[in-house]
Scaffold this motif. Structure first.
Motif, PDB file in Angstrom:
ATOM      1  N   GLY A  18       1.391   3.086   4.078  1.00 16.05           N
ATOM      2  CA  GLY A  18       0.107   3.588   3.618  1.00 16.05           C
ATOM      3  C   GLY A  18       0.064   3.990   2.156  1.00 16.05           C
ATOM      4  N   LEU A  19       1.218   4.055   1.493  1.00 18.39           N
ATOM      5  CA  LEU A  19       1.259   4.481   0.102  1.00 18.39           C
ATOM      6  C   LEU A  19       1.278   3.276  -0.831  1.00 18.39           C
ATOM      7  CD1 LEU A  19       1.284   7.490  -0.783  1.00 18.39           C
ATOM      8  CD2 LEU A  19       1.916   7.112   1.603  1.00 18.39           C
ATOM      9  N   VAL A  20       0.673   3.449  -1.996  1.00 18.99           N
ATOM     10  CA  VAL A  20       0.557   2.369  -2.977  1.00 18.99           C
ATOM     11  C   VAL A  20       1.787   2.332  -3.869  1.00 18.99           C
ATOM     12  CG1 VAL A  20      -0.787   1.526  -4.948  1.00 18.99           C
ATOM     13  CG2 VAL A  20      -1.953   2.443  -2.943  1.00 18.99           C
ATOM     14  N   ALA A  96       6.273  -4.004   2.224  1.00 20.35           N
ATOM     15  CA  ALA A  96       5.177  -3.871   1.262  1.00 20.35           C
ATOM     16  C   ALA A  96       4.319  -5.123   1.292  1.00 20.35           C
ATOM     17  CB  ALA A  96       5.726  -3.646  -0.142  1.00 20.35           C
ATOM     18  N   THR A 114       1.170  -2.218  -1.118  1.00 20.47           N
ATOM     19  CA  THR A 114       0.967  -1.067  -0.227  1.00 20.47           C
ATOM     20  C   THR A 114       1.987  -1.115   0.888  1.00 20.47           C
ATOM     21  OG1 THR A 114      -1.419  -1.102  -0.658  1.00 20.47           O
ATOM     22  CG2 THR A 114      -0.671   0.147   1.261  1.00 20.47           C
ATOM     23  N   THR A 116       3.463  -0.798   4.534  1.00 19.66           N
ATOM     24  CA  THR A 116       2.809  -1.063   5.822  1.00 19.66           C
ATOM     25  C   THR A 116       3.637  -0.582   7.016  1.00 19.66           C
ATOM     26  OG1 THR A 116       3.725  -3.312   5.922  1.00 19.66           O
ATOM     27  CG2 THR A 116       1.568  -3.048   4.887  1.00 19.66           C
TER      28      THR A 116
END
Length: 246
Positions: A18-20, A96, A114, A116
């Motif tokens: 969930g993080l970029v 990612a 991002t 996943t």
């Protein structure tokens, strides 16, 4: 056990689902990886795996250096990671999905990906132009009392933010709407709190969401207590992840 083989991108940081992840790709091994990813049809995910480096260098030395200026630089897909690169990486990483892969005029790449899905590293292959790995995808189990723990973590996180803003003598704008889904909360907090890399890695590889949240609750209470006693803190944004040098 279901496995998948993907390109492997080792970093000195931890990627959470969930993080970029912004990347500035300039080493040839990773440029080759991005050129291959660009061959993937645009309607399909351009996936690679990110693992945290345990022992080694994110960017391989490219020129002779100290103490011996005649030393030949290490080159190749496993450069900087030793004879057995699998031992240089933590065993749990994150897939990612590269939403943007933009090649510059000089052949380097600007990438925005991002996180996943968590994965466990099974083996590493250094026979090609870049590292690839066989990986086992890890399910995100909720664990016991994940919902109640998430509520407690969010309360503790807001208190942490207030203390942090006070220590910096400025207001902290983080938005009023924080997620309430336990796994999302657990990953957001793991990425947002000022923690060292080993602690972030420990949170990533927690056996379930509830275990991660319990650990975060202890960390938040400890960090908030420490901040309370400090007159000032280094300037670093809570929710901003630095761009990798690679």
């Amino acid at each position: 056990m279901t496995t998948v083989r993907l390109p492997l991108f080792p970093l000195n940081s931890v990627l959470f689902p969930g993080l970029v992840l912004p990347l500035n790709v300039f080493e040839e091994r990773y440029r080759a990886m991005m050129r291959e990813l660009l061959k993937t049809p645009e309607d399909e995910p351009r996936r690679f795996a990110v693992v945290t480096i345990r022992d080694g260098h994110e960017v391989a030395p490219s020129t002779p250096g100290m103490p011996d200026p005649t030393t030949v630089p290490d080159r190749g897909p496993a450069a900087g990671f030793g004879a057995d690169p699998a031992k240089a990486f933590h065993k749990v990483g994150c897939i990612a999905d590269a939403a943007t892969v933009r090649e510059r005029a000089d052949g380097t790449f600007e990438v925005l990906a991002t996180g996943t899905t968590r994965v466990r590293l099974i083996s590493v292959d250094a026979s090609g132009p870049y590292l690839t790995a066989e990986l086992e995808e890890l399910p995100e189990e909720p664990g016991d009392e994940a919902g109640a723990l998430a509520e407690g973590v969010l309360r503790a996180f807001r208190q942490y933010q207030k203390r942090l803003a006070g220590a910096r003598e400025r207001s902290l704008s983080t938005g009023a709407d924080l997620p309430d889904e336990p796994s999302v909360v657990s990953y957001l907090v793991a990425a947002a709190v000022m923690l060292d890399t080993p602690t972030r890695q420990r949170l990533l590889q927690a056996p379930d969401t509830a275990s991660r949240l319990r650990d975060e609750l202890k960390l938040l209470r400890s960090e908030t207590s420490i901040i309370r006693s400090l007159p000032s803190l280094p300037a670093s944004d809570l929710t901003r992840t630095p761009t990798s040098l690679n």
